[in-house]
Design a protein around this motif. Structure first.
Motif, short mmCIF file in Angstrom:
data_model
loop_
_atom_site.label_atom_id
_atom_site.label_comp_id
_atom_site.label_asym_id
_atom_site.label_seq_id
_atom_site.Cartn_x
_atom_site.Cartn_y
_atom_site.Cartn_z
N ALA A 140 0.82 -1.22 0.00
CA ALA A 140 0.00 0.00 0.00
C ALA A 140 0.85 1.26 0.00
O ALA A 140 0.39 2.31 -0.44
N VAL A 147 -3.48 0.77 -3.74
CA VAL A 147 -4.36 -0.32 -3.35
C VAL A 147 -5.77 0.23 -3.27
O VAL A 147 -6.05 1.13 -2.48
N THR A 152 -8.89 -4.67 -0.68
CA THR A 152 -8.30 -5.98 -0.35
C THR A 152 -9.43 -6.90 0.07
O THR A 152 -10.43 -6.47 0.65
N VAL A 201 -5.59 -8.34 -3.64
CA VAL A 201 -5.40 -6.89 -3.62
C VAL A 201 -5.87 -6.37 -4.98
O VAL A 201 -5.43 -6.85 -6.01
N THR A 208 -5.89 -3.32 -7.55
CA THR A 208 -5.10 -2.14 -7.88
C THR A 208 -5.30 -1.83 -9.36
O THR A 208 -6.05 -2.52 -10.05
#
Length: 134
Positions: free
Chosen positions: A35, A40, A43, A104, A106
């Motif tokens: 992060a 990010v 999660t 995660v 992103t």
């Protein structure tokens, strides 16, 4: 299954009983480090409920994910569970994490950089409100 807890888990030098009792990985330090380096956006801890129940909880309404089988190595324990229990692929991904304990979310640049943290790109966010496993 006829297996003994002392039997070696196929493809490993570990006893089945030892593999079943192995503690879960703790992801907090890796995720915090990630992060700091990449954006990010969300999660998801992949626990009971597997991919299909846990990932949608962190996505905005109207979005889903496409997860690509084969983008990571499924640990031997999950392979054994599926074979010994005669469990379908769909049920395995709904019930177990298949070796992916944390997802995660992103952007594309973050996904490329995530490998420096030991992460693997296993799929992408889609505009269909579902978890598709292909």
């Amino acid at each position: 299954s006829g297996s003994s807890l002392q039997d070696p888990l196929e493809g490993t030098d570990t006893a089945l009983g030892e593999a079943l009792l192995a503690p879960t990985a703790i992801y907090v330090n890796k995720v915090l480090g990630m992060a700091e380096a990449i954006p990010v956006k969300a999660t998801a801890h992949i626990t009971g409920g597997g991919f299909t129940d846990n990932i949608p909880r962190v996505l905005p309404k109207g979005l889903g994910v496409c997860i690509r089988k084969g983008s990571w190595d499924v640990p031997p324990l999950f392979q054994w569970l599926q074979k010994a229990g005669r469990v379908s692929d769909a049920e395995m991904y709904r019930t177990f994490n298949m070796g992916i304990g944390m997802v995660v979310v992103t952007d594309k640049e973050g996904a490329a950089a995530a490998s420096t943290f030991g992460a693997k790109v296993i799929g992408e966010v889609t505009e269909m409100e579902a978890v598709e496993i292909v």
